[in-house]
Scaffold this motif. Structure first.
Motif, PDB file in Angstrom:
ATOM      1  N   GLY A  82       0.783  -1.197   0.144  1.00 15.11           N
ATOM      2  CA  GLY A  82      -0.058  -0.041   0.073  1.00 15.11           C
ATOM      3  C   GLY A  82       0.888   1.152  -0.169  1.00 15.11           C
ATOM      4  N   SER A  83       0.020   2.260  -0.057  1.00 10.00           N
ATOM      5  CA  SER A  83       0.894   3.620  -0.071  1.00 10.00           C
ATOM      6  C   SER A  83       1.459   4.015   0.979  1.00 10.00           C
ATOM      7  N   THR A  84       0.852   3.618   2.187  1.00  2.10           N
ATOM      8  CA  THR A  84       1.472   3.968   3.547  1.00  2.10           C
ATOM      9  C   THR A  84       2.741   3.599   3.841  1.00  2.10           C
ATOM     10  N   PRO A  85       3.136   2.443   3.795  1.00  2.00           N
ATOM     11  CA  PRO A  85       4.516   2.024   4.184  1.00  2.00           C
ATOM     12  C   PRO A  85       5.697   2.123   3.373  1.00  2.00           C
TER      13      PRO A  85
ATOM     14  N   GLY B 182      -0.777  -1.373   7.877  1.00  5.11           N
ATOM     15  CA  GLY B 182      -1.481  -0.067   7.486  1.00  5.11           C
ATOM     16  C   GLY B 182      -2.935  -0.408   7.952  1.00  5.11           C
ATOM     17  N   ILE B 183      -4.001   0.582   7.546  1.00  9.29           N
ATOM     18  CA  ILE B 183      -5.310   0.310   7.985  1.00  9.29           C
ATOM     19  C   ILE B 183      -6.312   0.940   6.735  1.00  9.29           C
ATOM     20  N   GLY B 184      -7.079   0.202   6.430  1.00 12.25           N
ATOM     21  CA  GLY B 184      -8.167   0.379   5.468  1.00 12.25           C
ATOM     22  C   GLY B 184      -9.187   1.489   5.819  1.00 12.25           C
TER      23      GLY B 184
ATOM     24  N   HIS C  15      -9.825  -2.568   8.032  1.00 14.37           N
ATOM     25  CA  HIS C  15      -9.284  -3.729   7.652  1.00 14.37           C
ATOM     26  C   HIS C  15      -7.677  -3.607   8.019  1.00 14.37           C
TER      27      HIS C  15
ATOM     28  N   TYR D 183      -4.921   1.462  -8.778  1.00 11.28           N
ATOM     29  CA  TYR D 183      -3.305   0.877  -9.201  1.00 11.28           C
ATOM     30  C   TYR D 183      -3.634  -0.124 -10.352  1.00 11.28           C
TER      31      TYR D 183
ATOM     32  N   LYS E  74      -8.373   7.920   6.690  1.00  7.80           N
ATOM     33  CA  LYS E  74      -8.371   6.891   7.564  1.00  7.80           C
ATOM     34  C   LYS E  74      -8.847   7.351   9.058  1.00  7.80           C
TER      35      LYS E  74
HETATM   36  P1  PGA Z   1      -3.036   2.080   1.941  1.00  3.60           P
HETATM   37  O1  PGA Z   1      -3.479   1.092   2.388  1.00  3.60           O
HETATM   38  O2  PGA Z   1      -1.725   2.258   2.584  1.00  3.60           O
HETATM   39  O3  PGA Z   1      -2.736   2.262   0.045  1.00  3.60           O
HETATM   40  O4  PGA Z   1      -3.780   3.316   2.460  1.00  3.60           O
HETATM   41  C1  PGA Z   1      -3.725   0.380   3.571  1.00  3.60           C
HETATM   42  C2  PGA Z   1      -4.571  -0.772   3.768  1.00  3.60           C
HETATM   43  O5  PGA Z   1      -5.419  -0.729   2.777  1.00  3.60           O
HETATM   44  O6  PGA Z   1      -4.285  -1.470   4.705  1.00  3.60           O
END
Ligand code: PGA
Length: 244
Positions: free
Chosen positions: A37-40, A132-134, A138, A168, A201
């Protein structure tokens, strides 16, 4: 849970990246759980720069990723394996033989999930899992549901996840299913670091930190884990400023 609000994404990346680097320095055979995901991305970029500067080696580290799309091969540009290869594995000395992934093209998904769980156990369990977290709460691809999951399993992705991730998949349909570590797999990690960036988020963070523990907001279970660090930017923390 220990929650920290940072003033910039860079500071979050450096702090989380340094925790992973520190782990690798103290325990060269550490077992890392990674997320896509983009966060890490900033965390991986920090780890790669520390490696290039000669300040850390990941040569003996074992890695396990949270999830993979069903139907995508490792070399598919949209696979999570390809994401990790591009953003971390190829940028460091992490060894191919130490990289573990769920195989989204396995003929028997159930057997593949049992294989993965056994590999995590054989490695001695995860020392540290990055999450990360959705927007729907999630973690991994443990979507909101009626119960908390145990080991790895095949999941039908929620509409929220498809909406968030389809950007993506330019010009092609994104997979509707994935294999993911279960909540139990994540929960057995000895340390967990969860990152959340951005206003989209904020509601999930609010439910995680102050809502009741419910599989409708999967991350809420992390309240029961005794070693979780939550790193937030101001926007992700906007609904919880009174408690953090
Ligand atoms: P994101 O996804 O880093 O692209 O926002 C996080 C996730 O869905 O767990």
């Amino acid at each position: 849970m220990q929650t920290t609000v940072f003033s910039s994404e860079q500071e979050i990346a450096r702090t989380a990246g340094e925790i992973f680097c520190g782990f690798a320095r103290r325990k060269p055979k550490a077992v890392f759980g990674f997320a896509t995901g983009s966060t890490p991305l900033g965390v991986y970029s920090y780890m790669a720069s520390e490696y290039r500067a000669g300040r850390v080696s990941f040569a003996q580290v074992k890695t396990f990723n949270l999830d993979e799309y069903c139907g995508l091969t490792k070399d598919d540009e949209n696979s999570f394996f390809a994401f990790m290869q591009e953003n971390l594995f190829s940028q460091t000395d992490i060894q191919a033989k130490n990289i573990h992934f769920l195989d989204g093209t396995a003929a028997n998904y159930n057997a593949e999930c049992r294989r993965y769980d056994a590999e995590i156990a054989a490695a001695g369990g995860l020392d540290i899992q990055l999450l990360g977290i959705g927007p729907n709460g999630h973690i991994g691809f443990n979507e909101p549901g009626k119960y908390f999951t145990e080991g790895s399993f095949k999941v039908k992705l929620s509409q929220s996840t498809i909406d968030a991730n389809s950007v993506y998949f330019e010009g092609r349909d994104m997979p509707q299913y994935a294999l993911t570590m279960g909540i139990g797999s994540i929960f057995r990690a000895r340390k967990i670091i969860l990152l959340a960036l951005g206003e989209q988020k904020a509601q999930a963070v609010n439910e995680m930190l102050r809502g009741k523990i419910t599989p409708r907001w999967p991350a809420s279970i992390l309240k029961l884990h005794d070693n979780v660090s939550i790193f937030l930017d101001e926007a992700a923390a906007s609904l919880v400023r009174d408690i953090v």
